[in-house]
Structure formats: structure tokens, C-alpha cells
Scaffold this motif. Structure first.
Motif, mmCIF file in Angstrom:
data_model
loop_
_atom_site.group_PDB
_atom_site.id
_atom_site.type_symbol
_atom_site.label_atom_id
_atom_site.label_comp_id
_atom_site.label_asym_id
_atom_site.label_seq_id
_atom_site.Cartn_x
_atom_site.Cartn_y
_atom_site.Cartn_z
ATOM 1 N N TYR A 121 5.126 7.243 11.173
ATOM 2 C CA TYR A 121 5.400 7.328 9.566
ATOM 3 C C TYR A 121 5.232 8.857 9.159
ATOM 4 N N GLN A 122 5.182 9.739 10.310
ATOM 5 C CA GLN A 122 5.251 11.065 9.856
ATOM 6 C C GLN A 122 3.963 11.329 8.847
ATOM 7 N N THR A 123 3.136 10.788 8.762
ATOM 8 C CA THR A 123 1.735 10.722 8.086
ATOM 9 C C THR A 123 0.512 10.673 8.906
ATOM 10 N N THR A 124 -0.258 11.601 9.168
ATOM 11 C CA THR A 124 -1.178 11.547 10.271
ATOM 12 C C THR A 124 -2.533 10.858 9.843
ATOM 13 N N TYR A 125 -3.132 10.641 10.946
ATOM 14 C CA TYR A 125 -4.708 10.166 10.982
ATOM 15 C C TYR A 125 -4.716 8.758 9.974
ATOM 16 N N LEU A 126 -3.614 7.929 10.296
ATOM 17 C CA LEU A 126 -3.798 6.497 9.791
ATOM 18 C C LEU A 126 -4.790 5.792 10.061
ATOM 19 N N GLY A 127 -5.147 5.863 11.260
ATOM 20 C CA GLY A 127 -6.294 4.877 11.921
ATOM 21 C C GLY A 127 -7.671 5.349 11.060
ATOM 22 N N SER A 128 -7.915 6.647 11.364
ATOM 23 C CA SER A 128 -9.310 7.621 10.828
ATOM 24 C C SER A 128 -9.344 7.193 9.228
ATOM 25 N N ARG A 129 -8.121 7.545 8.796
ATOM 26 C CA ARG A 129 -8.273 7.664 7.350
ATOM 27 C C ARG A 129 -8.532 6.197 6.609
ATOM 28 N N ALA A 130 -7.843 5.255 7.362
ATOM 29 C CA ALA A 130 -8.247 3.853 6.976
ATOM 30 C C ALA A 130 -9.633 3.646 6.966
ATOM 31 N N MET A 131 -10.305 4.154 8.195
ATOM 32 C CA MET A 131 -11.841 3.835 8.267
ATOM 33 C C MET A 131 -12.369 4.578 7.047
ATOM 34 N N ALA A 132 -12.062 5.964 7.114
ATOM 35 C CA ALA A 132 -12.750 6.750 6.057
ATOM 36 C C ALA A 132 -12.483 6.365 4.394
ATOM 37 N N GLY A 133 -11.231 5.634 4.344
ATOM 38 C CA GLY A 133 -11.118 4.970 2.911
ATOM 39 C C GLY A 133 -10.359 6.240 2.024
ATOM 40 N N THR A 134 -9.746 6.773 2.661
ATOM 41 C CA THR A 134 -8.974 8.047 2.118
ATOM 42 C C THR A 134 -7.355 7.798 2.215
ATOM 43 N N LEU A 135 -6.763 6.480 2.541
ATOM 44 C CA LEU A 135 -5.511 6.499 2.495
ATOM 45 C C LEU A 135 -4.907 6.843 0.956
ATOM 46 N N THR A 136 -3.887 7.353 0.795
ATOM 47 C CA THR A 136 -3.474 7.247 -0.676
ATOM 48 C C THR A 136 -2.291 6.141 -0.672
ATOM 49 N N LYS A 137 -1.908 6.143 -2.110
ATOM 50 C CA LYS A 137 -0.841 5.123 -2.547
ATOM 51 C C LYS A 137 0.320 5.291 -1.730
ATOM 52 N N ARG A 138 0.606 6.583 -1.643
ATOM 53 C CA ARG A 138 1.898 7.019 -0.965
ATOM 54 C C ARG A 138 1.805 6.588 0.446
ATOM 55 N N ASP A 139 0.712 6.835 1.189
ATOM 56 C CA ASP A 139 0.642 6.241 2.654
ATOM 57 C C ASP A 139 1.033 4.695 2.541
ATOM 58 N N LEU A 140 0.130 4.096 1.703
ATOM 59 C CA LEU A 140 0.138 2.513 1.638
ATOM 60 C C LEU A 140 1.743 1.966 1.448
ATOM 61 N N ALA A 141 2.438 2.876 0.467
ATOM 62 C CA ALA A 141 3.897 2.418 0.420
ATOM 63 C C ALA A 141 4.685 2.707 1.476
ATOM 64 N N VAL A 142 4.323 3.604 2.415
ATOM 65 C CA VAL A 142 5.531 3.858 3.404
ATOM 66 C C VAL A 142 5.073 3.073 4.728
ATOM 67 N N ILE A 143 3.715 2.538 4.775
ATOM 68 C CA ILE A 143 3.352 1.847 5.792
ATOM 69 C C ILE A 143 3.788 0.168 5.720
ATOM 70 N N ALA A 144 4.468 -0.285 6.948
ATOM 71 C CA ALA A 144 5.107 -1.717 6.727
ATOM 72 C C ALA A 144 3.677 -2.751 6.577
ATOM 73 N N GLU A 145 2.898 -2.364 7.517
ATOM 74 C CA GLU A 145 1.584 -3.379 7.724
ATOM 75 C C GLU A 145 0.746 -3.320 6.327
ATOM 76 N N LYS A 146 0.273 -4.433 5.972
ATOM 77 C CA LYS A 146 -0.323 -4.685 4.745
ATOM 78 C C LYS A 146 -1.763 -4.682 4.829
ATOM 79 N N GLY A 147 -2.749 -4.311 4.234
ATOM 80 C CA GLY A 147 -4.052 -4.564 4.110
ATOM 81 C C GLY A 147 -4.856 -3.636 5.171
ATOM 82 N N ILE A 148 -4.413 -2.470 5.671
ATOM 83 C CA ILE A 148 -5.036 -1.526 6.453
ATOM 84 C C ILE A 148 -6.113 -0.844 5.871
ATOM 85 N N GLU A 149 -6.033 -0.837 4.490
ATOM 86 C CA GLU A 149 -7.194 -0.278 3.910
ATOM 87 C C GLU A 149 -8.480 -1.020 3.794
ATOM 88 N N ARG A 150 -8.427 -2.376 4.339
ATOM 89 C CA ARG A 150 -9.414 -3.302 4.469
ATOM 90 C C ARG A 150 -10.445 -2.538 5.717
#
Ligand code: GLV
Ligand code: MN
Ligand code: MN
Length: 378
Positions: A121-150
Motif C-alpha cells: 500500500y506504499q505506506t509503511t509499518y502497517l503491522g506495528s502501527r496497528a499495534m501502536a494504535g497510530t494508523l491514520t484515517k488515510r491508512d485505513l481508507a487505502v487498506i482493503a482489510e477492515k478492522g486492523i485497528e483492533r
């Protein structure tokens, strides 16, 4: 080393190593690393962001958790060690602790993050940022999978995060050392630049009447090379993409790094102004989209001191060095203190299939990591 080879054979692309966020190869890699975690006595799960988590439970149910991790995804046509080595070193550390019958006063987790490279998705650290709770709205909008912020974890439960990683540079090799302690991780910006011109006939359109999107892009690429910071255009898409059609649309990735955040941000601004000037002069349009900005991060001074003390027992010299590459530790620093240990790699080569480490140096890194965990036991 054998496990690195086995993981290195799990790929989404025939003939080369490529594993991207939640791809079929990533699912197979998680399954295999999960088996090794289970064999080392860990309970294993995948969180909502597809991070693989092996856990050793402390007898004290109220204890905090120490996380050791790195990533299991790769770049395209990758080497075998960038990421996986840190996860496998963590599993080896758990095996050592178990063999030495060490009772941990904290829970210990080994994490294989699902995306550090940001290839999908050309946006890094998806796994660790999901764990840290720092994903942005923009990240969540481009990622097909839902609910990764959980996958978010609470900072209250965490003791810290430690990561072993290949150096991806030449410093340790030049000093003939196996390992070194990381001081800080450089910040990075990832930007998508689109130049929009006009398609036309390659044989009949005079050169002075063209609005060629790719020529505009080429000027910006050379400007990035001279920007005075670390800047890379690693990807270009051209539309319509035929040898006899003038390019109408050129989309490029721009990756900008610097240890000093204000210098990085100033360089990005200057490049944006440059892109606007190029577009104006050439009669094309430009769109500038910042996909991600990560500030530089300092490793925790106290954890660094502990690591340095342990490295001194294993090496004739302790060196501490900054990281130009990004790491999951940068994302995890949002919720806990982080420490990082670099392992020497051959020729400083990385993001290339020739990536190479020696068994001896890896053994030393695992010994340091094991001592670090014991030291954290107090
Ligand atoms: C991760 O490898 C990065 O691009 O720094
Ligand atoms: Mn990498
Ligand atoms: Mn990496």
C-alpha cells in the motif's frame, strides 16, 4: 540460518523473494514461523492486523509484557534476512531461556509484523502501527482489510520493545564487529507524485507541441537526486504505456529520509515547489500526495545502556550507530521504550537478493538478545 532459508523460499513471485502484507505467501510464512513458536513452547495467535504473536506467559498474571519483534514481509526481489532474522532471533532467544529454565517476571512475546516495508500500500509499518494504535484515517481508507485497528495494544501493559535487525549498511563490517547498538531511526516521508499531460501520436506530434508527463517526471527525479537529503524514486507507472504514444500520466513514488526531521520536511517542500515549476513550464498538471510521514525516533537511553553493557561482554568494542532504514521499533516507540541491535551484513547490501549474514555473527546477536532479556528480569 536454516529457518531463514526456509522462510526465504516462501514467496508470492516465482524465482524471487517477495512477500507483501496479508498475501498468500505471508499467510504461509506466518503458519511456518507459528509452528516454530509453538515448538519453542509459546502460545500462538494472529492479531487483527495479521501480526504473528508467540507468547510465553509469566507466572505473575499482573506482569507487563516485553515484546521482541521484527517483520516477516519483504520488498520485491528481497534478501532473506531483512526482517525475518529478527523474528527468528526472538524465537531462538525463547529456546535459550527455556533450555536455561529461566522464570520470567514478565510476559514475553515474539512478534512477526505483517508489514514494515509498505510494498502493498506504499505506506509503511502497517503491522506495528496497528499495534501502536497510530494508523491514520488515510491508512485505513487505502487498506482493503477492515478492522486492523483492533490490533491496538495498551501502553500500560507493555514493558518495552526490542528488535534485532541486519545493519543494511557497511559500518559494522568496516569495524570487524558482529553487532552494534542502535541510537536512533531516521524519519521518512513517502509521497505519490502524479504528472498529467496529454497523450498523442509519437510519430506526428512535433516536440515543441507536446505535454509529456514522463519528461516532467524525469526532471523531478533528477531534482530529487540533487535535493541534499536521501531521496529515491523507486517506482514509476506510465499511462497509457505504449512505445508509440506520448505519456499522458506518470505516477512516481518519492521516498525521502533524514535523521533531522526539519531538514527532511524542508527538502520535501522544496521538491514540491520544484514539481509545480516543472509542471507549469511544461503545461502539465501535478498532484502531490503525502502518503506517510514518520518522524525520526531515538532509542530509549536506559535500554541502550543495558544493551551496550551486554555487547561489551561479547565484543572487543561497543559501537552505537544510527539507522538510516526504517524499522518496526520506530512505530512501537509510540507506546513503549524501544531498543535495537544491529547485526553485521556482508558488504552492507540489503533490499537485494545478495543480502548475507554469517552464522557466527547471528549467534552473537542471539546471545546478546538472550542476555538482554535476562538483564531485564532484574
Ligand atoms: C525499510 O526497509 C525501509 O524502507 O527503510
Ligand atoms: Mn527493508
Ligand atoms: Mn527491515
Amino acid at each position: 540460518m536454516r529457518r531463514c532459508d526456509e522462510l526465504g523460499a516462501i514467496s508470492d513471485e516465482a524465482g524471487q523473494l517477495t512477500r507483501t502484507f496479508h498475501s498468500p505467501a505471508m499467510q504461509r510464512a506466518n503458519a511456518l514461523a507459528g509452528e516454530w513458536m509453538r515448538a519453542a513452547g509459546m502460545s500462538v495467535r494472529e492479531d487483527a492486523a495479521f501480526n504473528l504473536i508467540g507468547r510465553v506467559e509469566s507466572k505473575n498474571p499482573h506482569a507487563k509484557t516485553l515484546i521482541i519483534g521484527s517483520h516477516l514481509d519483504t520488498v520485491r526481489n528481497a534478501g532473506k534476512y531483512d526482517g525475518p532474522l529478527g523474528v527468528l532471533a526472538g524465537i531462538a532467544c525463547v529456546e535459550n531461556l527455556r533450555a536455561q529454565k529461566i522464570e520470567l517476571p514478565f510476559h514475553l512475546e515474539i512478534v512477526g509484523f505483517s508489514d514494515e516495508e509498505g510494498v502493498r500500500y506504499q505506506t509503511t509499518y502497517l503491522g506495528s502501527r496497528a499495534m501502536a494504535g497510530t494508523l491514520t484515517k488515510r491508512d485505513l481508507a487505502v487498506i482493503a482489510e477492515k478492522g486492523i485497528e483492533r490490533a491496538r495494544r495498551s501502553r500500560r501493559d507493555l514493558l518495552g520493545y526490542a528488535e534485532v535487525h541486519i545493519e543494511q549498511g557497511p559500518v559494522l563490517e568496516a569495524r570487524k564487529l558482529a553487532v552494534g547498538v542502535v541510537t536512533a531511526i531516521a524519519g521518512q516521508s513517502r509521497i505519490r507524485v502524479e504528472f498529467e499531460g496529454r497523450a498523442g501520436h509519437a510519430g506526428t506530434t512535433p516536440m515543441n507541441l507536446r505535454r509529456d508527463a514522463l519528461c516532467a517526471a524525469a526532471e523531478l527525479i533528477l531534482a530529487a537526486e540533487k535535493s541534499g537529503v536521501i531521496a529515491t524514486v523507486g517506482q514509476i507507472d506510465v499511462e497509457p504505456g505504449a512505445s508509440n504514444v506520448i505519456p499522458a500520466l506518470a505516477t512516481l513514488s518519492l521516498d525521502v529520509r533524514h535523521a533531522n526531521d526539519s531538514r527532511r520536511i524542508a527538502a520535501c517542500r522544496a521538491l514540491k515547489i520544484k514539481a509545480d515549476q516543472i509542471a507549469k513550464r511544461r503545461g502539465v498538471r501535478v498532484r502531490w500526495t503525502i502518503l506517510q510521514e514518520t518522524a525520526s525516533v531515538a532509542c530509549d537511553p536506559q535500554a541502550r545502556k543495558i544493551l551496550e553493557k551486554i555487547v561489551a561482554r561479547h565484543e572487543r568494542e561497543v559501537i552505537s550507530l544510527p539507522s538510516g532504514a526504517g524499522h518496526d521499533a520506530a512505530a512501537m516507540s509510540a507506546i513503549c521504550p524501544v531498543a535495537m541491535l544491529f547485526v553485521r551484513c556482508k558488504g552492507g547490501i540489503s533490499h537485494h537478493p545478495d543480502e548475507s549474514v554469517s552464522e557466527r555473527n547471528v549467534a552473537k546477536a542471539i546471545a546478546v538478545l538472550t542476555d538482554f532479556v535476562k538483564e531485564c528480569c532484574g
